[in-house]
Design a protein around this motif. Structure first.
Motif, PDB file in Angstrom:
ATOM      1  N   MET A 557       0.943  -1.133   0.067  1.00 55.53           N
ATOM      2  CA  MET A 557      -0.003   0.055  -0.107  1.00 55.53           C
ATOM      3  C   MET A 557       0.849   1.165   0.182  1.00 55.53           C
ATOM      4  O   MET A 557       1.827   1.492   0.528  1.00 55.53           O
ATOM      5  N   ARG A 574      -3.182   4.387  -2.632  1.00 56.15           N
ATOM      6  CA  ARG A 574      -2.879   3.869  -3.860  1.00 56.15           C
ATOM      7  C   ARG A 574      -2.815   2.394  -3.562  1.00 56.15           C
ATOM      8  O   ARG A 574      -1.935   1.686  -2.960  1.00 56.15           O
ATOM      9  N   ASP A 575      -3.626   1.556  -4.295  1.00 50.24           N
ATOM     10  CA  ASP A 575      -3.340   0.063  -4.088  1.00 50.24           C
ATOM     11  C   ASP A 575      -2.729  -0.392  -5.027  1.00 50.24           C
ATOM     12  O   ASP A 575      -2.594  -0.120  -6.282  1.00 50.24           O
ATOM     13  N   ARG A 576      -1.681  -1.273  -4.663  1.00 54.97           N
ATOM     14  CA  ARG A 576      -0.681  -1.970  -5.444  1.00 54.97           C
ATOM     15  C   ARG A 576      -1.250  -2.648  -6.802  1.00 54.97           C
ATOM     16  O   ARG A 576      -0.664  -2.478  -7.857  1.00 54.97           O
ATOM     17  N   THR A 578      -4.554  -2.880  -8.163  1.00 51.61           N
ATOM     18  CA  THR A 578      -5.503  -2.158  -9.168  1.00 51.61           C
ATOM     19  C   THR A 578      -4.936  -0.877  -9.570  1.00 51.61           C
ATOM     20  O   THR A 578      -5.449   0.013 -10.414  1.00 51.61           O
TER      21      THR A 578
END
Length: 602
Positions: A557, A574-576, A578
């Motif tokens: 993350m 910020r998602d890794r 997606t």
RNA sequence: GCCGACAUAGCUCAGUUGGCUAGAGCAGCUGAUUUGUAAUCAGCAGGCCCGGGGUUCAAAUCCUCGUGUCGGCACCA
């Protein structure tokens, strides 16, 4: 498309043989089905042999079977054959393939065959192993080979293949025999399938834990330190310690006591245990003050000394001791492989001392422990019982009883298992746990070993109900096997994208500008309080660059902090995977991380 | 241990048939820039070319012995 072979009562029969025997069956066409590929690859192995024979006329040939990953052929020539020669051989194979030789077959007597191949001592060796009076010969162009088939009707059908590696292999798989040259290859019915296969190989390479371990700074090896001795770097250290502490709790919950034995013990003890005699060539020894010491290759003797420290009653049993035991084993140079095979490693080792009646429930407890951990990581697994090996201590009756106990435990709980005859440890039979990773590869990790021999050799005992002396049973078990190996497997299983609960760093914090660094530090401290590690990317680089750098560490993350976040006490996440972005309040964020970090318990 | 391949900067790699001061990108350092979601610009520094021995006028390059790595074989209590 026409048939290349037929299927007759589940047997794959090539066209020449079918004609010869006057049989008919379901047609097998040239496609990428398992049956078709088996025939294709077998013929490709022969085509390779034909090419080798034309390039190296002195070549003698042993066997050329198909295997899971394609095919190989073992042969011998006076010339040195290296990787650079594969191209040349491939080229010659294509030349022969273009000639579209028909693959013909005829039968001759064993006697005739021996005469025919009298100059090829390898083929003669093959024939020694064939009990039949007649053998079949396959012929393509000038090239003839002893083979039972089945083969394609023509070498012209072989188009999409690749020779992948060259290596040595002992004749008959026995290191006492001479070494032959082995070339491996792969073949497919279509260009696309071959390309897909090569792409998949490259994908697997990207997951290689040695490559990822270097990129992600998990561990390193250095020539000056010595082969097979891993150096754990900070990121790897954090990952490993998360695993260790999860597992520590899991042991305590299940009634295991932490203990610790010394790194080296006097050789007399290894003579008593049998390790000196059975395993001495792989141990490290040192002499101090005229006494010989052996560096421990396993932890059992230390745990036996713990057991011996006081007298035990049947009421105390079972006693379960565990230790993250560092062991040294002098593995042969050729066996070393990243973290998978090293000379120093740490086992998640435990020894259970129990009564004969407790064996079954103890084994089932361990199996359940294993199941909990493996399913948590998303591994499927299977179990295999290994029986008495050639090198063994203890009498036959004890072995039989121990083996029967393992089988009984499996049977009583309806657990599936296979048997590996002669695969046991020298002091007792065992159950090995083989896990299947994300891309279908099999690994051996956990092991449960039943031991009646060491308790006898060390004369261990406890007091029974009648105050009689009874010898306890000892169960050796490891679940991960070793931290080194298991972390290597995990790295490849997850392709470096570790889930939150085990990742070296849980969160990467990227402050937008200088003025946001302070808030970043505050957040980082709050994360430490909830057992999450974070790294702040505040270098004098563009925001884009720092996000890129953080992404490349495969951190689960990333949070970005700027004026907006500080003002509203929020974080931009910020998602890794997606790459989606969303905002949470600081409180919600910390709650989320806390949940994710603690959601796993073994 | 065995067969084969390989070892050049912290990392990834160039370096011609032996011949100029061994190069690049990333990372690092310095400066400018203070950035809102995957690479800002400029400059600097960084090498016992894995180690020992040899061949040669001359070796990163050829030979040899080690060490380590890679692909397999054999081994894995």
């Amino acid at each position: 498309m026409s048939a290349i072979a037929i299927k007759y009562n589940d047997e794959i029969v090539d066209l020449v043989t079918a004609e010869e025997r006057g049989i008919e069956g379901e047609a097998i066409e040239l496609d990428n089905s398992a049956e078709s590929l088996d025939v294709l690859r077998h013929s490709t192995a022969h085509l390779m042999a034909q090419a080798i024979k034309s390039l190296y006329p002195d070549a003698e040939f042993y066997v050329g079977p198909t295997v899971k990953e394609g095919f190989y052929y073992d042969f011998k020539t006076a010339s040195e054959v290296g990787e650079g020669d594969l191209k040349k051989i491939e080229k010659q194979m294509l030349v022969f393939a273009k000639k579209k030789y028909k693959i013909e077959k005829y039968e001759i007597s064993m006697e005739e065959a021996k005469e025919k191949f009298k100059d090829d001592h390898l083929k003669l060796a093959v024939m020694e192993r064939i009990p039949s009076d007649t053998v079949s010969i396959y012929k393509q162009g000038e090239f003839e080979d002893l083979c039972r088939g089945p083969h394609l009707p023509s070498v012209g059908l072989i188009r999409y293949f690749k020779l992948t590696k060259v290596s040595g292999a002992y004749l008959g798989g026995d290191s006492k025999n001479e070494m032959l040259t082995r070339i491996y290859g792969i073949a497919f019915a279509t260009k696309e399938a071959l390309k897909a296969h090569m792409d998949m190989m490259r994908e697997a390479e990207k997951r290689d834990h040695r490559k990822l371990g270097n990129e992600m700074k998990l561990f390193t090896f250095r020539e000056e330190v010595g082969a097979g001795f891993a150096i754990w770097l900070p990121a790897g250290g954090r990952l490993r310690s998360r695993l260790e502490s999860l597992l520590f709790k899991a042991h305590r919950k299940r009634g295991y006591e932490p203990v610790r034995g010394p790194e080296m013990l006097r050789s007399d003890l290894w003579k008593t245990s049998g390790h000196y005699q059975n395993y001495g060539e792989n141990m490290y020894f040192t002499n101090i003050d005229e006494l010989e010491f052996g560096v421990k290759p396993m932890n059992c003797v230390g745990h036996i000394k713990v057991y011996e420290d006081e007298l035990h009653s049947y009421r105390d049993l079972p006693l379960k001791y565990f230790e993250y035991g560092v062991v040294h084993r002098h593995e042969m140079t050729g066996a070393l492989h990243g973290l998978f095979r090293v000379r120093e490693f740490t086992q998640d080792d435990a020894h259970i001392f129990c009564t004969v009646d407790q064996i079954e429930e103890q084994i089932i407890d361990v199996v359940e422990f294993v199941d909990k951990i493996m399913t948590t990581f998303g591994f499927e697994y299977k179990m295999m019982i290994s029986t008495k090996p050639e090198k063994a201590v203890g009498d036959a009756e004890v072995w039989e009883k121990s083996e029967a106990a393992l089988v009984a435990a499996m049977e009583a709980h309806n657990l599936a298992y296979t048997i590996d005859e002669g695969g046991g440890a020298f002091y007792g039979p065992k159950i090995d746990i083989k896990i299947l990773d994300a891309i279908g590869r099999e690994w051996q990790c956990g092991t449960i070993q039943l031991d009646n021999n060491l308790p006898a050799r060390f004369e261990l005992e406890y007091n029974g109900e009648e105050n009689e002396k009874i010898q306890p049973v000892m169960i050796h078990r490891a679940i991960l096997g070793s931290f080194e190996r298991f972390i290597g497997i995990l790295t490849e299983h997850y392709a470096g994208e570790f889930p939150m609960f085990i990742a070296p760093t849980q969160v990467a914090i990227v402050p937008v500008a200088e003025s946001h660094k302070e808030y970043a530090k505050l957040l980082s401290d709050k994360l430490i309080d909830i057992n999450a590690d974070s790294e702040i990317y505040a270098k004098n680089d563009s925001l884009n660059k720092r996000i890129r750098t953080a992404e490349k560490t495969r951190v689960p993350m990333i949070v970005v902090l700027g004026d907006e976040e500080i003002e509203n006490k929020t974080v931009a996440i910020r998602d890794r995977r997606t790459r989606e972005q969303y905002t949470l309040s600081e409180e919600e964020f910390l709650q989320l991380i806390q949940t994710k970090v603690n959601e796993v318990n073994f």
